[in-house]
Design a protein around this motif. Sequence first.
Motif, PDB file in Angstrom:
ATOM      1  N   SER A  62       0.841  -1.198   0.000  1.00 21.54           N
ATOM      2  CA  SER A  62       0.000   0.000   0.000  1.00 21.54           C
ATOM      3  C   SER A  62       0.875   1.247   0.000  1.00 21.54           C
ATOM      4  O   SER A  62       1.954   1.278   0.599  1.00 21.54           O
ATOM      5  CB  SER A  62      -0.920   0.013   1.225  1.00 21.54           C
ATOM      6  OG  SER A  62      -0.176   0.241   2.407  1.00 21.54           O
ATOM      7  N   HIS A  63       0.385   2.266  -0.670  1.00 23.31           N
ATOM      8  CA  HIS A  63       1.079   3.556  -0.741  1.00 23.31           C
ATOM      9  C   HIS A  63       0.100   4.645  -0.360  1.00 23.31           C
ATOM     10  O   HIS A  63      -0.970   4.775  -0.970  1.00 23.31           O
ATOM     11  CB  HIS A  63       1.611   3.800  -2.156  1.00 23.31           C
ATOM     12  CG  HIS A  63       2.255   5.146  -2.322  1.00 23.31           C
ATOM     13  ND1 HIS A  63       3.489   5.454  -1.800  1.00 23.31           N
ATOM     14  CD2 HIS A  63       1.818   6.273  -2.953  1.00 23.31           C
ATOM     15  CE1 HIS A  63       3.792   6.705  -2.101  1.00 23.31           C
ATOM     16  NE2 HIS A  63       2.796   7.224  -2.806  1.00 23.31           N
ATOM     17  N   ASP A  64       0.426   5.412   0.676  1.00 23.67           N
ATOM     18  CA  ASP A  64      -0.391   6.535   1.118  1.00 23.67           C
ATOM     19  C   ASP A  64       0.047   7.775   0.353  1.00 23.67           C
ATOM     20  O   ASP A  64       1.129   8.309   0.580  1.00 23.67           O
ATOM     21  CB  ASP A  64      -0.234   6.743   2.628  1.00 23.67           C
ATOM     22  CG  ASP A  64      -1.253   7.730   3.188  1.00 23.67           C
ATOM     23  OD1 ASP A  64      -1.637   8.659   2.459  1.00 23.67           O
ATOM     24  OD2 ASP A  64      -1.646   7.572   4.358  1.00 23.67           O
ATOM     25  N   ALA A  65      -0.778   8.226  -0.594  1.00 20.01           N
ATOM     26  CA  ALA A  65      -0.404   9.371  -1.436  1.00 20.01           C
ATOM     27  C   ALA A  65      -0.258  10.649  -0.628  1.00 20.01           C
ATOM     28  O   ALA A  65       0.498  11.550  -1.003  1.00 20.01           O
ATOM     29  CB  ALA A  65      -1.454   9.573  -2.533  1.00 20.01           C
ATOM     30  N   GLY A  66      -0.964  10.740   0.497  1.00 21.97           N
ATOM     31  CA  GLY A  66      -0.881  11.946   1.304  1.00 21.97           C
ATOM     32  C   GLY A  66       0.415  12.084   2.061  1.00 21.97           C
ATOM     33  O   GLY A  66       0.932  13.188   2.252  1.00 21.97           O
ATOM     34  N   THR A  67       0.964  10.967   2.518  1.00 25.94           N
ATOM     35  CA  THR A  67       2.181  11.006   3.334  1.00 25.94           C
ATOM     36  C   THR A  67       3.398  10.437   2.622  1.00 25.94           C
ATOM     37  O   THR A  67       4.525  10.639   3.068  1.00 25.94           O
ATOM     38  CB  THR A  67       1.965  10.216   4.636  1.00 25.94           C
ATOM     39  OG1 THR A  67       1.762   8.828   4.318  1.00 25.94           O
ATOM     40  CG2 THR A  67       0.748  10.723   5.390  1.00 25.94           C
ATOM     41  N   GLY A  68       3.174   9.682   1.524  1.00 31.03           N
ATOM     42  CA  GLY A  68       4.286   9.042   0.834  1.00 31.03           C
ATOM     43  C   GLY A  68       4.757   7.768   1.494  1.00 31.03           C
ATOM     44  O   GLY A  68       5.757   7.172   1.074  1.00 31.03           O
ATOM     45  N   ALA A  69       4.055   7.317   2.533  1.00 31.03           N
ATOM     46  CA  ALA A  69       4.478   6.127   3.277  1.00 31.03           C
ATOM     47  C   ALA A  69       4.031   4.851   2.561  1.00 31.03           C
ATOM     48  O   ALA A  69       2.938   4.782   1.989  1.00 31.03           O
ATOM     49  CB  ALA A  69       3.906   6.157   4.683  1.00 31.03           C
ATOM     50  N   ASP A  70       4.893   3.826   2.584  1.00 34.75           N
ATOM     51  CA  ASP A  70       4.600   2.528   1.995  1.00 34.75           C
ATOM     52  C   ASP A  70       4.476   1.479   3.096  1.00 34.75           C
ATOM     53  O   ASP A  70       5.208   1.527   4.091  1.00 34.75           O
ATOM     54  CB  ASP A  70       5.708   2.107   1.025  1.00 34.75           C
ATOM     55  CG  ASP A  70       5.864   3.093  -0.131  1.00 34.75           C
ATOM     56  OD1 ASP A  70       4.892   3.812  -0.421  1.00 34.75           O
ATOM     57  OD2 ASP A  70       6.956   3.140  -0.722  1.00 34.75           O
ATOM     58  N   THR A  71       3.563   0.549   2.913  1.00 33.04           N
ATOM     59  CA  THR A  71       3.323  -0.492   3.904  1.00 33.04           C
ATOM     60  C   THR A  71       3.063  -1.810   3.203  1.00 33.04           C
ATOM     61  O   THR A  71       2.387  -1.854   2.172  1.00 33.04           O
ATOM     62  CB  THR A  71       2.102  -0.142   4.782  1.00 33.04           C
ATOM     63  OG1 THR A  71       2.278   1.139   5.359  1.00 33.04           O
ATOM     64  CG2 THR A  71       1.928  -1.168   5.899  1.00 33.04           C
ATOM     65  N   LEU A  72       3.603  -2.895   3.750  1.00 30.69           N
ATOM     66  CA  LEU A  72       3.315  -4.249   3.266  1.00 30.69           C
ATOM     67  C   LEU A  72       2.414  -4.947   4.268  1.00 30.69           C
ATOM     68  O   LEU A  72       2.668  -4.921   5.469  1.00 30.69           O
ATOM     69  CB  LEU A  72       4.606  -5.053   3.108  1.00 30.69           C
ATOM     70  CG  LEU A  72       5.472  -4.796   1.865  1.00 30.69           C
ATOM     71  CD1 LEU A  72       6.729  -5.648   1.961  1.00 30.69           C
ATOM     72  CD2 LEU A  72       4.711  -5.108   0.589  1.00 30.69           C
ATOM     73  N   PHE A  73       1.342  -5.571   3.750  1.00 23.71           N
ATOM     74  CA  PHE A  73       0.497  -6.367   4.635  1.00 23.71           C
ATOM     75  C   PHE A  73      -0.122  -7.503   3.835  1.00 23.71           C
ATOM     76  O   PHE A  73      -0.148  -7.475   2.595  1.00 23.71           O
ATOM     77  CB  PHE A  73      -0.584  -5.513   5.306  1.00 23.71           C
ATOM     78  CG  PHE A  73      -1.617  -4.950   4.379  1.00 23.71           C
ATOM     79  CD1 PHE A  73      -2.792  -5.654   4.087  1.00 23.71           C
ATOM     80  CD2 PHE A  73      -1.439  -3.698   3.793  1.00 23.71           C
ATOM     81  CE1 PHE A  73      -3.747  -5.132   3.245  1.00 23.71           C
ATOM     82  CE2 PHE A  73      -2.396  -3.165   2.930  1.00 23.71           C
ATOM     83  CZ  PHE A  73      -3.563  -3.883   2.661  1.00 23.71           C
ATOM     84  N   SER A  74      -0.612  -8.496   4.554  1.00 21.66           N
ATOM     85  CA  SER A  74      -1.297  -9.625   3.908  1.00 21.66           C
ATOM     86  C   SER A  74      -2.739  -9.659   4.369  1.00 21.66           C
ATOM     87  O   SER A  74      -3.089  -9.134   5.435  1.00 21.66           O
ATOM     88  CB  SER A  74      -0.610 -10.945   4.275  1.00 21.66           C
ATOM     89  OG  SER A  74      -0.750 -11.220   5.669  1.00 21.66           O
ATOM     90  N   ILE A  75      -3.580 -10.265   3.548  1.00 23.47           N
ATOM     91  CA  ILE A  75      -4.980 -10.436   3.907  1.00 23.47           C
ATOM     92  C   ILE A  75      -5.406 -11.833   3.470  1.00 23.47           C
ATOM     93  O   ILE A  75      -5.052 -12.288   2.382  1.00 23.47           O
ATOM     94  CB  ILE A  75      -5.861  -9.345   3.246  1.00 23.47           C
ATOM     95  CG1 ILE A  75      -7.317  -9.484   3.696  1.00 23.47           C
ATOM     96  CG2 ILE A  75      -5.746  -9.348   1.736  1.00 23.47           C
ATOM     97  CD1 ILE A  75      -8.195  -8.302   3.311  1.00 23.47           C
TER      98      ILE A  75
END
Length: 432
Positions: A54-67
């Motif tokens: 996931s990429h948060d366009a507002g903050t530029g932060a990237d995160t990996l997660f599973s579902i």
Amino acid sequence: MTGSTVQVDYDLVANGDTVTIGDATFAGESAYPDAMGWLQKRAAYAGAVRVVRSHDAGTGADTLFSIDRAGVIAPVTGPVGDGADSDSPWEARPAPAAPPTPREIPVTAVPAPVSPVVEAPTTRREARQSFLSQDTVEEPATTGFRGFLTRAGLRMAPSAAERLHREQMHLVSQHHVGPRTIMLANGKGGAGKTLATVCLATILARYSGAATVAWDNNQTRGTLGWSTESARHEASVLDLLPDIDRLLGTSAQSADMASYVHHQTRDRYDVLKSKPDLLASGQRFGAETVDRVHKVLTKFYRLVLIDSGNDETDPMWLAGLDRTDQLVVPTTTDDKWCESAALLLGQLVAAGGRYRELAENAVVIVGVETSDVKPQKVAEQVQRFKDAGLGRDVLTIPYDAGLKARVINYDALQEPTKLAWLAAGAAVAKGL
């Protein structure tokens, strides 16, 4: 998955209330849960967990997660392999340039900095560090996509915007040593002084819980009483004057003020009205009377907001300014009102001394008065104040039909308006 290459199945971009996964777009209040439901179905079809970057366009932060097929979200760590979904909305990012080799870096002789001499502790007792650490644990994100992931069980740090919001709430929640006085001034009527008085009093009283009073120090039909709730009486500052000696005495109690002020039941502050139905000659006071009223208010209240009149030469206006800790200058975007605000600040700077300090530390609030004002106009007026060095902070309040009501209901305002007034309140609180 730590220690092995992580194959990403989907790339997700969160931009405010819009979430994009490949060609799929989800918008509105349900965007985040809808996107998670879409991913959950893909995991069920595949019979295996899906890994999402996931990429948060507002903050530029990237995160990996599973579902997984049950919708359970879990963090994922490890190096990312080249297996992302072909519909990824992300563009390839260029690799960072290699650092120059030592021979490519120009060498310039620079004198070594002189480090201050710090005496080392001479005993173990002097060298001992306190057991009481000042470190605090930051609360996880509560808003936006990062807040959604936190509520789903994946603890996320707050974004820069959320950290700023928390800092603003911290500022307006402060209690100061001794009373503080805030004066709202602009020599031209219709600049928004009363509106700003109401909204700032609401912010400061609600968040800090401090005893707060808004005082209509205006002999020419001040309308603060028309814009706020009335108590079960019609008392004004004129009714307070004969009882000042008693109220300043040792037997007076804070509850006695209920006979003279009008409590705002929703917003938790009091209003000391003027009497707009009288001519100015019937309620014009000298500096000594203003001083005595101010002494009463600062005896029973932590925060005093003065809604001033339009005559900058009037003794009441000058006396209020002399007792001010923080000056606030409201204006609309109209050139005439902005010029009036600029002239006031410029004249105070020219006067020097404490007046100069008040002007340089002033907060300018530019309110958008109608819905057809162009954003470029607002930005231009703000920049002109900043370029001229007028005031410490220049903030804007967006147009909101709720601000046009006779009695302002803060809870009925739009969320961007509330956030703007919170920022203005925080700017004011910094000067206290």
